[in-house]
Design a protein around this motif. Structure first.
Motif, PDB file in Angstrom:
ATOM      1  N   ARG A   2      35.532  54.176  48.745  1.00  0.00           N
ATOM      2  CA  ARG A   2      35.356  55.617  48.501  1.00  0.00           C
ATOM      3  C   ARG A   2      33.962  55.917  47.955  1.00  0.00           C
ATOM      4  N   LEU A   3      33.376  54.946  47.249  1.00  0.00           N
ATOM      5  CA  LEU A   3      32.022  55.134  46.722  1.00  0.00           C
ATOM      6  C   LEU A   3      30.964  54.929  47.805  1.00  0.00           C
ATOM      7  N   GLY A   4      31.402  54.486  48.968  1.00  0.00           N
ATOM      8  CA  GLY A   4      30.443  54.247  50.053  1.00  0.00           C
ATOM      9  C   GLY A   4      29.902  52.830  50.064  1.00  0.00           C
ATOM     10  N   ALA A   5      30.610  51.925  49.420  1.00  0.00           N
ATOM     11  CA  ALA A   5      30.092  50.548  49.312  1.00  0.00           C
ATOM     12  C   ALA A   5      30.125  49.829  50.655  1.00  0.00           C
ATOM     13  N   THR A   6      29.124  48.993  50.845  1.00  0.00           N
ATOM     14  CA  THR A   6      29.102  48.100  52.009  1.00  0.00           C
ATOM     15  C   THR A   6      29.693  46.754  51.611  1.00  0.00           C
ATOM     16  N   ALA A   7      29.671  46.447  50.329  1.00  0.00           N
ATOM     17  CA  ALA A   7      30.238  45.183  49.830  1.00  0.00           C
ATOM     18  C   ALA A   7      30.498  45.336  48.342  1.00  0.00           C
ATOM     19  N   ILE A   8      31.301  44.426  47.806  1.00  0.00           N
ATOM     20  CA  ILE A   8      31.456  44.373  46.348  1.00  0.00           C
ATOM     21  C   ILE A   8      31.026  42.991  45.861  1.00  0.00           C
ATOM     22  N   THR A   9      30.753  42.918  44.582  1.00  0.00           N
ATOM     23  CA  THR A   9      30.390  41.648  43.958  1.00  0.00           C
ATOM     24  C   THR A   9      31.292  41.399  42.757  1.00  0.00           C
ATOM     25  N   ILE A  10      31.738  40.144  42.631  1.00  0.00           N
ATOM     26  CA  ILE A  10      32.534  39.763  41.451  1.00  0.00           C
ATOM     27  C   ILE A  10      32.106  38.384  40.955  1.00  0.00           C
ATOM     28  N   TYR A  11      32.311  38.157  39.672  1.00  0.00           N
ATOM     29  CA  TYR A  11      31.916  36.883  39.047  1.00  0.00           C
ATOM     30  C   TYR A  11      33.041  35.856  39.100  1.00  0.00           C
ATOM     31  N   LEU A  12      32.652  34.586  39.042  1.00  0.00           N
ATOM     32  CA  LEU A  12      33.599  33.504  38.747  1.00  0.00           C
ATOM     33  C   LEU A  12      32.919  32.617  37.704  1.00  0.00           C
ATOM     34  N   PHE A  13      33.470  32.613  36.481  1.00  0.00           N
ATOM     35  CA  PHE A  13      32.865  31.834  35.397  1.00  0.00           C
ATOM     36  C   PHE A  13      33.457  30.430  35.349  1.00  0.00           C
ATOM     37  N   LEU A  14      32.573  29.445  35.258  1.00  0.00           N
ATOM     38  CA  LEU A  14      32.986  28.052  35.128  1.00  0.00           C
ATOM     39  C   LEU A  14      32.337  27.467  33.882  1.00  0.00           C
ATOM     40  N   GLY A  15      33.104  26.708  33.119  1.00  0.00           N
ATOM     41  CA  GLY A  15      32.504  25.989  31.997  1.00  0.00           C
ATOM     42  C   GLY A  15      32.754  26.603  30.638  1.00  0.00           C
ATOM     43  N   TYR A  16      33.379  27.776  30.596  1.00  0.00           N
ATOM     44  CA  TYR A  16      33.628  28.399  29.292  1.00  0.00           C
ATOM     45  C   TYR A  16      34.948  27.881  28.734  1.00  0.00           C
ATOM     46  N   ASP A  17      36.037  28.212  29.383  1.00  0.00           N
ATOM     47  CA  ASP A  17      37.304  27.520  29.118  1.00  0.00           C
ATOM     48  C   ASP A  17      38.202  27.659  30.341  1.00  0.00           C
ATOM     49  N   ASP A  18      39.237  26.843  30.390  1.00  0.00           N
ATOM     50  CA  ASP A  18      40.068  26.787  31.590  1.00  0.00           C
ATOM     51  C   ASP A  18      40.779  28.107  31.866  1.00  0.00           C
ATOM     52  N   ARG A  19      41.167  28.803  30.794  1.00  0.00           N
ATOM     53  CA  ARG A  19      41.917  30.036  31.024  1.00  0.00           C
ATOM     54  C   ARG A  19      41.022  31.139  31.599  1.00  0.00           C
ATOM     55  N   LEU A  20      39.774  31.203  31.114  1.00  0.00           N
ATOM     56  CA  LEU A  20      38.851  32.200  31.664  1.00  0.00           C
ATOM     57  C   LEU A  20      38.562  31.881  33.131  1.00  0.00           C
ATOM     58  N   GLU A  21      38.390  30.601  33.422  1.00  0.00           N
ATOM     59  CA  GLU A  21      38.157  30.196  34.809  1.00  0.00           C
ATOM     60  C   GLU A  21      39.370  30.591  35.673  1.00  0.00           C
ATOM     61  N   ALA A  22      40.559  30.295  35.154  1.00  0.00           N
ATOM     62  CA  ALA A  22      41.773  30.594  35.916  1.00  0.00           C
ATOM     63  C   ALA A  22      41.899  32.096  36.178  1.00  0.00           C
ATOM     64  N   ALA A  23      41.588  32.885  35.152  1.00  0.00           N
ATOM     65  CA  ALA A  23      41.660  34.339  35.341  1.00  0.00           C
ATOM     66  C   ALA A  23      40.658  34.777  36.401  1.00  0.00           C
ATOM     67  N   GLY A  24      39.486  34.144  36.393  1.00  0.00           N
ATOM     68  CA  GLY A  24      38.466  34.455  37.399  1.00  0.00           C
ATOM     69  C   GLY A  24      38.927  34.068  38.794  1.00  0.00           C
ATOM     70  N   VAL A  25      39.551  32.906  38.903  1.00  0.00           N
ATOM     71  CA  VAL A  25      40.056  32.467  40.208  1.00  0.00           C
ATOM     72  C   VAL A  25      41.098  33.459  40.719  1.00  0.00           C
ATOM     73  N   ALA A  26      42.010  33.855  39.822  1.00  0.00           N
ATOM     74  CA  ALA A  26      43.058  34.807  40.218  1.00  0.00           C
ATOM     75  C   ALA A  26      42.431  36.112  40.703  1.00  0.00           C
ATOM     76  N   SER A  27      41.432  36.562  39.967  1.00  0.00           N
ATOM     77  CA  SER A  27      40.745  37.799  40.312  1.00  0.00           C
ATOM     78  C   SER A  27      40.048  37.686  41.667  1.00  0.00           C
ATOM     79  N   CYS A  28      39.328  36.570  41.853  1.00  0.00           N
ATOM     80  CA  CYS A  28      38.595  36.378  43.117  1.00  0.00           C
ATOM     81  C   CYS A  28      39.565  36.327  44.291  1.00  0.00           C
ATOM     82  N   ALA A  29      40.682  35.624  44.088  1.00  0.00           N
ATOM     83  CA  ALA A  29      41.665  35.507  45.172  1.00  0.00           C
ATOM     84  C   ALA A  29      42.222  36.878  45.538  1.00  0.00           C
ATOM     85  N   ARG A  30      42.496  37.679  44.498  1.00  0.00           N
ATOM     86  CA  ARG A  30      43.054  38.996  44.750  1.00  0.00           C
ATOM     87  C   ARG A  30      42.033  39.884  45.476  1.00  0.00           C
TER      88      ARG A  30
END
Lengths: 427, 255
Positions: free
Chosen positions: A117-145
C-alpha cells in the motif's frame, strides 16, 4: 506466487539490464539518534534519486512522505524497512545514544500488504546472529513469516543477516555472516543485504552460498569517500549484485555525486579511479612533478607492497626516489618510452591492451637483461624468481604495470608529486 | 482423506519396495553444508534415485519444477538449532523449536508433504512446542491433502534410554497426527515395538552412511517402509555412487 514479484525484482535489480542495483539505505532515523542525515532526509533522498540510485530504503513513515520520489514505473524503487531494532542505541556505535538501551530488541512492524500500500517494490528485514539463541529464533520465525507472506503478495523480501552480540568475535564473524546468508536463502529471501566480510575471497563465498542477489552494505561512514567506492569494487569483484549503502552516502557532502559514482561502477564498468574522475580513461600514465616530492618514499613502499610478491626490498620497486640536493628529490618512473619493448629479442614485452602499461610475458622472457640495461630511468629491476617450478631463469624483469590502471604510488603520494593522467595515444 | 492418501502414495509410491527420502533441509539452521553449497547442482543428479526430497522453503521455491521427475517434494515446516554441534560457528546455548510454515504456504510452494522434527531430551517447553506444532500442522495438512512426516530426534542431554526415547517419540508422533514417521536406528527391541505400535508407515534413519545398508536390512524385517537420510549424508554421502548403491540395495531387497 502472486504476479508482480518478477516485475518488482526487475525494477530493483534490472533497471539497467545488468542484474545489478545501487541502493541507498536512508532508514537510520527509525532506529538511531537524530543525526544530520536524518534531519535533512528529504533533500538527501532527492539527491540520491537524482544521482541514479536504483532503490532507496526508507522507514514506513518516510515512505509515505517521500512517495512522490518513487512515482512512475521506471523510477527508483522504494524499499520499506518492515522491522525495527535498537542496535544503534546499544552503545559502541557512532551516535550519541541520548537514551541508551540495555538489550537488543527487534520486532516486525508492518506486513507485506502494508508495504504494498505504501508503494514498496521490496521490503527489508533483519536476522540477528550471535546475540542469544532466543533472539535468533525470533528473527528466524519473523523471516520465515515474511518470506511466506511476501511470496503470496508478490513482494521481494530482502533479508539482512547481522552478526551482533557477545558471541561474535574476530575469529567467527565471517563464519556467522556466511551462516546467516545461507539461512536467509533457505528461509526464502529474494535478495540479501549483508556487511562486507573484509576480503574478496570470503565475500565471494558469502555470495556463492547465498544463491540470490547479494547487496553489500556500507557500515559506518568513512571520512574518505574512496573507501565506499572500493568497498563496492571489492563486492562486485566477489560477485555481489551491488550495494545497499547507508551512512557513507547519506552523510556524504555530495550524496548525488557519490551515488552517480557508485552507479558508474556497477552499471558502466568504471574502476574506482574512473568513477572518482567522472569518466573512463582508455589508458593511463603517471605524471610526476618532482618539485613536489618530499622524499617520503611512501610510493616506493606502496609499489613493492602492491605487487604482492612477499619480498619487501625497495630495490624491487618499479620507481625510485633519489635526493639530488637538500630538500629536492628526483622521481624516476616509467615514462612509457617503449625502448624496452623495442629491444626485447623475444617479444616478451608489449603494451597492455587496456591499461597501456608495459606488459611482460614471462613465458617468453629469457632474462637476457637488455630491457634492464636500456631503461633510461633505471626503473626495471631484476626480481628473483621462485626456486620451484620449471622456470630456469633466475630472475624476471620487474616492470611498472601501472597496477592494472590504478597505480599505488599515485594513490598514496601525499603531496601529489605523482598523479595519474590519461594517455591518449600509444606509440 | 482421498487427497491425503494420494499425497502418501506420492511419498511411498509402491508398497512392495523400500523407499528412500533425502532430507536436505538442514541448511536452515546449519548454513551451507559442504556438498550442498550449490543446492540445485548437488541434488539434481540424485533425484532419479530418490522417492522423496525434503527441502527448506527457500530452496524449494528456487528449484526449477522440471528437474524433479518422479521425486516427491517435501518442505521443512519447522526450525530448530538443536542440530548445531559444539564445532558449529554458533554453538547452541538454548535449544529452540518452532514452526516456520503454515500448510497453506507449503501447498503454495508446490510441496507434497510437510516435515517437522520431534525433539526429545531438551527443555520440557521444547517438547511441548513440538507436540503443539505437530498437531497443528497435521490437522492443517489434512485439510489440504498434505501428509505430515515427523522426524523423531531423541538427541537431548536428558535422554537416558535411547531406544525407549525413540519409542516415545514415535508414539508422540503417531498420537499427534503424523502420516509418516522417521525414527533413528536403535536397538532391535525398540524398533520391534515401534513397528508393532505404528499404524502408519515408518522410515528408519541410519546412524551413518557406512552402517546404512546393514541397518536397513534389520529395520525392513521389522516393518520399516524405507530409509530417511538426514543431514549427515551431505558431506560424504551425497556422492552419487553412495546413494545409488544404497538405492539398489533398498529396492532389490524390498522387492
Amino acid at each position: 506466487m502472486q504476479s508482480g514479484w518478477s516485475d518488482r525484482m526487475e525494477r530493483l535489480f534490472n533497471r539497467r539490464s545488468d542484474g545489478r542495483a545501487i541502493c541507498v539505505a536512508a532508514d537510520h532515523g527509525y532506529m538511531s539518534d537524530v543525526t544530520p542525515n536524518v534531519v535533512n532526509l528529504r533533500s538527501i533522498a532527492r539527491a540520491v534519486v537524482q544521482g541514479g540510485a536504483d532503490g532507496v530504503l526508507l522507514s514506513p513513515g518516510q515512505a509515505v512522505r517521500l512517495a512522490p520520489l518513487f512515482e512512475g514505473p521506471d523510477g527508483a524503487a522504494l524499499i520499506v524497512r518492515a522491522d525495527w531494532m535498537n542496535m544503534p542505541r546499544l552503545g559502541g556505535s557512532n551516535v550519541t545514544n541520548a537514551v541508551p538501551q540495555r538489550g537488543l530488541f527487534h520486532q516486525p512492524v508492518l506486513g507485506p500488504a502494508d508495504a504494498l500500500r505504501l508503494g514498496a517494490t521490496a521490503i527489508t528485514i533483519y536476522l540477528f546472529l550471535g546475540y542469544d539463541d532466543r533472539l535468533e529464533a525470533a528473527g528466524v520465525a519473523s523471516c520465515a513469516r515474511f518470506a511466506s507472506e511476501c511470496r503470496r503478495a508478490g513482494l521481494p523480501c530482502i533479508m539482512e543477516p547481522l552478526a551482533v552480540g557477545s558471541r561474535v568475535n574476530g575469529t567467527n564473524i565471517v563464519d556467522l555472516l556466511t551462516l546467516g546468508a545461507r539461512m536467509c536463502a533457505e528461509l526464502g529471501a529474494d535478495a540479501i543485504k549483508i556487511p562486507y566480510t573484509g576480503d574478496v575471497e570470503s565475500f565471494a563465498r558469502v555470495v556463492r552460498v547465498s544463491q540470490v542477489p547479494v547487496l553489500v552494505l556500507g557500515g559506518a561512514r568513512s571520512e574518505d569517500e574512496r573507501d565506499a567506492l572500493e568497498l563496492l569494487a571489492e563486492g562486485l569483484e566477489a560477485g555481489s549484485a551491488g550495494c545497499l549503502m547507508g551512512r557513507n552516502v547519506t552523510k556524504s557532502h555530495d550524496p548525488e555525486k557519490l551515488v552517480r559514482q557508485l552507479c558508474q561502477m556497477a552499471h558502466e564498468g568504471f574502476s574506482v579511479e574512473d568513477a572518482l574522475r567522472g569518466r573512463q580513461w582508455d589508458r593511463v600514465r603517471l605524471r610526476v612533478v618532482s618539485s613536489k616530492c618530499t622524499g617520503c618514499n611512501l610510493c616506493v613502499t606502496a609499489c613493492v607492497a602492491a605487487h604482492g610478491e612477499r619480498r619487501f626490498g625497495s630495490q624491487l620497486a618499479r620507481l625510485g626516489i633519489e635526493p639530488i640536493r637538500l630538500g629536492q628529490h628526483r622521481v624516476s618512473y616509467c615514462t612509457l618510452c617503449k625502448k624496452c619493448i623495442d629491444i626485447c629479442p623475444e617479444s616478451a614485452l608489449s603494451w597492455h591492451g587496456s591499461t597501456g602499461a608495459v606488459e611482460l610475458h614471462p613465458d617468453r622472457c629469457t632474462a637476457c637483461g637488455k630491457c634492464v640495461e636500456i631503461c633510461p630511468t633505471h626503473v626495471i629491476s631484476k626480481a628473483p624468481t621462485a626456486a620451484q617450478g620449471r622456470r630456469l631463469e633466475p630472475w624476471l624483469p620487474a616492470i611498472c604495470d601501472l597496477c592494472g590502471g590504478g597505480p599505488a604510488c599515485a594513490r598514496i603520494c601525499p603531496t601529489e608529486a605523482i598523479t595519474l593522467g590519461e594517455r591518449s595515444t600509444v606509440k | 482423506m482421498e487427497k491425503l492418501q494420494a499425497g502418501m502414495n506420492r511419498i511411498l509410491p509402491s508398497s512392495d519396495q523400500g523407499c528412500l527420502v533425502l532430507d536436505a533441509s538442514a541448511g536452515l539452521a546449519l548454513g551451507a553444508l559442504s556438498g550442498l553449497e550449490d543446492f540445485e547442482a548437488s541434488v539434481r543428479p540424485l533425484l532419479a534415485h530418490l522417492d522423496g526430497l525434503a527441502c527448506s522453503p527457500g530452496q524449494l521455491r528456487r528449484l526449477p519444477e522440471q528437474i524433479f521427475g518422479g521425486t516427491t517434494l517435501l518442505v521443512r515446516a519447522d526450525w530448530t538449532n538443536a542440530l548445531r554441534g559444539e564445532d558449529h560457528a554458533l554453538p547452541v546455548e538454548t535449544v529452540v523449536h518452532f514452526p516456520i510454515l503454515e500448510p497453506e504456504d507449503a501447498a503454495d510452494l508446490g510441496a507434497s508433504g510437510l516435515v517437522v522434527s520431534f525433539l526429545l531430551g531438551y527443555d520440557e517447553t521444547v517438547e511441548a512446542d513440538c507436540l503443539r506444532t505437530c498437531v497443528r500442522l497435521a490437522l492443517g495438512g489434512k485439510r489440504l491433502g498434505l501428509p505430515l512426516v515427523v522426524e523423531v530426534l531423541p538427541s537431548g542431554p536428558r535422554v537416558s534410554l535411547p531406544g525407549k526415547a525413540a519409542e516415545l517419540g514415535a508414539s508422540y508422533a503417531l498420537e499427534s497426527g503424523a502420516d509418516l514417521v522417521a525414527v533413528p536406528f536403535t536397538e532391535a527391541a525398540s524398533l520391534k515395538t515401534i513397528g508393532a505400535m505404528l499404524s502408519v508407515p515408518w522410515l528408519v534413519k541410519p546412524a551413518s552412511p557406512q552402517s546404512a545398508a546393514g541397518e536397513w536390512e534389520q529395520a525392513r524385517d521389522l516393518g520399516a517402509a524405507g530409509l530417511w537420510l538426514d543431514h549427515h549424508w551431505a558431506p560424504a554421502g551425497l556422492a552419487l555412487a553412495g546413494i545409488s548403491d544404497l538405492v539398489r540395495q533398498v529396492r532389490q531387497e524390498g522387492a
